[in-house]
Design a protein around this motif. Sequence first.
Motif, PDB file in Angstrom:
ATOM      1  N   GLY A 188      69.904  90.996   0.584  1.00 50.80           N
ATOM      2  CA  GLY A 188      70.912  90.426   1.477  1.00 50.80           C
ATOM      3  C   GLY A 188      72.136  89.888   0.758  1.00 50.80           C
ATOM      4  O   GLY A 188      72.979  89.245   1.388  1.00 50.80           O
ATOM      5  N   LEU A 236      65.911  83.756   7.309  1.00 52.03           N
ATOM      6  CA  LEU A 236      66.456  84.067   5.998  1.00 52.03           C
ATOM      7  C   LEU A 236      67.927  84.474   6.108  1.00 52.03           C
ATOM      8  O   LEU A 236      68.784  84.005   5.352  1.00 52.03           O
ATOM      9  N   LEU A 237      68.219  85.332   7.086  1.00 53.64           N
ATOM     10  CA  LEU A 237      69.598  85.771   7.292  1.00 53.64           C
ATOM     11  C   LEU A 237      70.498  84.594   7.642  1.00 53.64           C
ATOM     12  O   LEU A 237      71.638  84.495   7.162  1.00 53.64           O
ATOM     13  N   GLN A 238      69.990  83.698   8.460  1.00 47.38           N
ATOM     14  CA  GLN A 238      70.785  82.535   8.848  1.00 47.38           C
ATOM     15  C   GLN A 238      71.086  81.640   7.640  1.00 47.38           C
ATOM     16  O   GLN A 238      72.190  81.098   7.515  1.00 47.38           O
ATOM     17  N   GLY A 246      64.460  85.657  11.716  1.00 47.29           N
ATOM     18  CA  GLY A 246      65.825  85.770  11.220  1.00 47.29           C
ATOM     19  C   GLY A 246      66.301  84.563  10.452  1.00 47.29           C
ATOM     20  O   GLY A 246      67.506  84.426  10.189  1.00 47.29           O
ATOM     21  N   GLY A 260      72.116  87.625  -1.622  1.00 48.80           N
ATOM     22  CA  GLY A 260      71.966  86.199  -1.912  1.00 48.80           C
ATOM     23  C   GLY A 260      72.308  85.819  -3.335  1.00 48.80           C
ATOM     24  O   GLY A 260      72.868  84.744  -3.577  1.00 48.80           O
ATOM     25  N   LEU A 285      71.356  82.636   4.536  1.00 52.31           N
ATOM     26  CA  LEU A 285      72.371  83.329   3.737  1.00 52.31           C
ATOM     27  C   LEU A 285      73.748  83.191   4.382  1.00 52.31           C
ATOM     28  O   LEU A 285      74.760  83.072   3.681  1.00 52.31           O
ATOM     29  N   GLN A 286      73.792  83.193   5.715  1.00 50.08           N
ATOM     30  CA  GLN A 286      75.071  83.022   6.407  1.00 50.08           C
ATOM     31  C   GLN A 286      75.640  81.629   6.173  1.00 50.08           C
ATOM     32  O   GLN A 286      76.850  81.461   5.984  1.00 50.08           O
ATOM     33  N   GLY A 335      64.120  89.950   0.038  1.00 48.44           N
ATOM     34  CA  GLY A 335      65.086  89.844   1.120  1.00 48.44           C
ATOM     35  C   GLY A 335      66.356  89.122   0.697  1.00 48.44           C
ATOM     36  O   GLY A 335      67.462  89.508   1.083  1.00 48.44           O
TER      37      GLY A 335
END
Length: 334
Positions: free
Chosen positions: A57, A13-15, A11, A59, A17-18, A53
Amino acid sequence: EENVAPIMWSGGLLQLLQVLGTGRAGPERSDVACEAAIRALTCLARSDEAAGGVIRGGGVQLLVETLRTTHSDGLMEAVASALSALLAVDDAAQEAVMSAGGVLPLVHMLDHSMSAVREAAANAVLGLAVCERNRAAIAWAGAIPPLVRLLSTGSPRAKEAAAQSLWSLAVSSENKTAIAQAGCIPPLVEMLKNRDGNTPHGQEAAAKALWNLAVAPSNKAAIASAGGLLPLVSLLSSSMQAAQESAAGALLELALSETNRRTIADLGALPLLVHLLVTTERMEMKEAVAGALCNLVCDDSNKSTIADSGGVEALIQLLIIPAGADCGGGTCEA
């Protein structure tokens, strides 16, 4: 690259982006955290899976929004580098950047006071300019004048990216005129020369840009007047085949002018072109060289030099291409 998959699975990548989404605006904004996240995303984006991704997402939208709102030089350079990395590996990034309105802020960055920011922006604009459907929007955004300025003021890599972008934009007849009127021909000719600061890849990019520009009749005389014929002939002896091919292509177009034909021959191009025709195995190179010789032979005084250099035999051999030979774009018919 072996670390990309574990970061994706955990996770990470998601973090990232967050971090970019929550840190790009407002009182809690942290330019340091944003820049670190963007540089991490840039490294990940060299992987097709991770680049996809980032795009899925949201980005790209976050990166462009950061570009619009930041006053940090480091963030600007980081965002442009990230967009350039995404554009290099995933076609979906083209539409994402255009849809997010990324062209205009990138074009504005081409005139930034910091060399690193200008270079990153030039690479991102190049990533967009290679796609035909983006070229009109790039020109409308005002990219041509700052790209031309970069040919003189940019770092070697920025100059190379600017020349490549102008080559792509010059495919359009309308842009050919606008690019020439912006004053690009003298700095492109300077980039051709074997001088400190001029890289072989920069020379190739300049020759390619001049090749496209020389299609316009008014630019043929302008290139010759700027002293472009001699460095193009000299580039036929480059150690890089791509540079040789681009120089031959530019001479092909320039030799449509009677005055240029005589000058090109007087500069010693004919034996060099014949040598390339005999020695190269690249069909694209053979086509460019044969086209240049075809135009040069229109001057009667060049015929004997081409023949004495072995050009007739080389041209005849070019007509005898075996079935299945690589013609640069498919399979030749017998």
